[in-house]
Design a protein around this motif. Structure first.
Motif, PDB file in Angstrom:
ATOM      1  N   MET A  72      46.512   6.808  12.446  1.00 60.50           N
ATOM      2  CA  MET A  72      45.871   6.375  11.201  1.00 60.50           C
ATOM      3  C   MET A  72      44.564   7.104  10.900  1.00 60.50           C
ATOM      4  SD  MET A  72      46.362   2.293  10.703  1.00 60.50           S
ATOM      5  CE  MET A  72      45.514   1.834  12.215  1.00 60.50           C
ATOM      6  N   VAL A  73      44.276   8.175  11.594  1.00 58.32           N
ATOM      7  CA  VAL A  73      42.992   8.836  11.372  1.00 58.32           C
ATOM      8  C   VAL A  73      42.859   9.329   9.931  1.00 58.32           C
ATOM      9  CG1 VAL A  73      43.794  11.107  12.174  1.00 58.32           C
ATOM     10  CG2 VAL A  73      41.362  10.532  12.310  1.00 58.32           C
ATOM     11  N   ASP A  74      43.970   9.694   9.294  1.00 56.89           N
ATOM     12  CA  ASP A  74      43.891  10.166   7.913  1.00 56.89           C
ATOM     13  C   ASP A  74      43.460   9.066   6.949  1.00 56.89           C
ATOM     14  OD1 ASP A  74      44.567  12.691   8.656  1.00 56.89           O
ATOM     15  OD2 ASP A  74      46.526  12.732   7.662  1.00 56.89           O
TER      16      ASP A  74
ATOM     17  N   SER B 136      51.281   6.808   4.225  1.00 56.30           N
ATOM     18  CA  SER B 136      51.559   8.149   3.724  1.00 56.30           C
ATOM     19  C   SER B 136      50.801   9.250   4.456  1.00 56.30           C
ATOM     20  CB  SER B 136      51.209   8.222   2.234  1.00 56.30           C
ATOM     21  OG  SER B 136      49.815   7.994   2.021  1.00 56.30           O
ATOM     22  N   GLY B 137      49.884   8.898   5.359  1.00 55.34           N
ATOM     23  CA  GLY B 137      49.053   9.907   6.005  1.00 55.34           C
ATOM     24  C   GLY B 137      49.846  10.875   6.871  1.00 55.34           C
TER      25      GLY B 137
ATOM     26  N   PRO C 183      40.452   1.621  10.584  1.00 52.74           N
ATOM     27  CA  PRO C 183      41.081   0.687   9.653  1.00 52.74           C
ATOM     28  C   PRO C 183      42.449   1.154   9.174  1.00 52.74           C
ATOM     29  CG  PRO C 183      39.465   2.021   8.501  1.00 52.74           C
ATOM     30  CD  PRO C 183      39.332   2.365   9.965  1.00 52.74           C
ATOM     31  N   TRP C 184      43.308   0.158   8.925  1.00 50.84           N
ATOM     32  CA  TRP C 184      44.595   0.398   8.263  1.00 50.84           C
ATOM     33  C   TRP C 184      44.342   0.203   6.782  1.00 50.84           C
ATOM     34  CZ3 TRP C 184      49.655  -2.877   9.277  1.00 50.84           C
ATOM     35  CH2 TRP C 184      50.751  -2.203   8.708  1.00 50.84           C
TER      36      TRP C 184
ATOM     37  N   SER D 263      52.500   3.270  15.922  1.00 47.95           N
ATOM     38  CA  SER D 263      53.513   4.226  15.460  1.00 47.95           C
ATOM     39  C   SER D 263      53.869   3.942  14.008  1.00 47.95           C
ATOM     40  CB  SER D 263      54.783   4.121  16.311  1.00 47.95           C
ATOM     41  OG  SER D 263      55.455   2.899  16.076  1.00 47.95           O
ATOM     42  N   LEU D 264      54.420   4.941  13.349  1.00 42.58           N
ATOM     43  CA  LEU D 264      54.886   4.770  11.978  1.00 42.58           C
ATOM     44  C   LEU D 264      55.979   3.712  11.911  1.00 42.58           C
ATOM     45  CD1 LEU D 264      54.956   5.625   9.002  1.00 42.58           C
ATOM     46  CD2 LEU D 264      56.539   7.463   9.655  1.00 42.58           C
TER      47      LEU D 264
END
Length: 297
Positions: free
Chosen positions: A240-242, A180-181, A173-174, A195-196
């Motif tokens: 987005m794993v963080d 900020s991760g 999930p986003w 990508s960021l």
């Protein structure tokens, strides 16, 4: 170790890495064309419906014999995707969970920024309750932006004092639209699809003039007390794993039952590679197990 099939799929994605900027309307059409060409399980039942005033699609696998409903909120960065792009996904989800899957065609940014999509999802859920389907027989989940939308929907339900569904399922999930991760930098070379830069471009389409740190927009910043059991599946190569890691920590601190599954070697929503990649089928099976463990009778 990832399977040979997974390694092959990942290599193809990495070779194609790099997003060519095109109008969002073109990207939407291309995704739908690719999805329409994908084979579906034999005997799959699909039907258009209007739920709470929102266009949606039922997807029911021929092996499904349950009246329980999984509301699948599709991914696509809040700006693309729909029932067509997630029809195959919903088919495998229906089989794995033994549930009817309802895929809302919620309104998309930039034409319809926050909170339009959340309102649509609340309307769909409310329509099922109005039809007499008890909350304990409903699951809400989604992939990518749809996972974030699912969490946002539950937070809005909690604020309204509405009954919660049996559980929440989020796939990569986003959850943080402030992006900020640390994994955005740490996995920049490992993630073949996200990508960021891309998220920094499309995020403002969704939150528009609102604060991206608003917990309904970015559930990672929410107080998660009172949430139902949560399943999170995410690949360890994802930028987005963080989001999933931090959300799981906050949920556990709030006393929520959490199952965080970080899949080695997997990319963003590898589930779309079913049935060719064994890990995709295995992931669906684990979703099915989690859901059946928490679904009310």
């Amino acid at each position: 170790m990832p399977s040979v099939e997974a390694e092959r799929a990942l290599s193809e994605l990495m070779a194609a890495k790099g997003r060519v900027k095109r109008p969002i309307a073109d990207l939407r059409r291309e995704w739908e064309r690719r999805a329409e060409a994908e084979p579906l399980p034999e005997g799959l039942k699909t039907s258009a419906v209007t739920a709470g005033g929102v266009i949606a699609e039922w997807v029911i696998h021929p092996d499904c014999d349950s009246d329980a409903v999984f509301i699948l909120l599709h991914g696509g960065g809040f700006c693309s995707g729909g029932p067509v792009t997630h029809r195959k996904f919903a088919a495998y989800l229906s089989k794995a969970t033994n549930m009817k899957v309802l895929v809302p065609d919620y309104r998309l940014a930039p034409e319809h920024p926050f909170p339009a999509g959340v309102h649509d999802c609340l309307s769909v859920y409310g329509s099922l309750l109005h039809e007499g389907i008890p909350a304990r027989r409903i699951v809400i989940g989604g992939d990518s932006a749809g996972g974030g939308m699912a969490a946002s929907t539950l937070l809005a339900l909690r604020e309204a004092g509405a009954p919660m569904p049996a559980c929440l399922v989020m796939i990569a999930p986003w959850l943080d639209l402030t992006n900020s991760g640390a994994s955005y930098a740490g996995n920049a070379d490992n993630d073949p699809t996200i990508s960021l830069e891309w998220h920094n471009e499309i995020g403002p389409w969704y939150y528009d003039q609102a604060d991206p740190a608003n917990p309904i927009i970015s559930p990672m910043f929410a107080n998660l007390q009172g949430m139902p059991p949560v399943l999170l599946q995410v690949g360890d190569r994802e930028v987005m794993v963080d989001d999933s890691k931090v959300f799981a920590e906050h949920a556990e601190s709030a006393g929520v039952t959490v199952d965080l599954q970080i899949w080695p070697g997997m990319w963003h929503i590898w589930h779309h590679a079913a049935p060719d990649v064994p890990e995709a089928l295995e992931a669906f099976e684990k979703i099915g197990t989690f859901v059946q463990d928490h679904l009310g009778s």
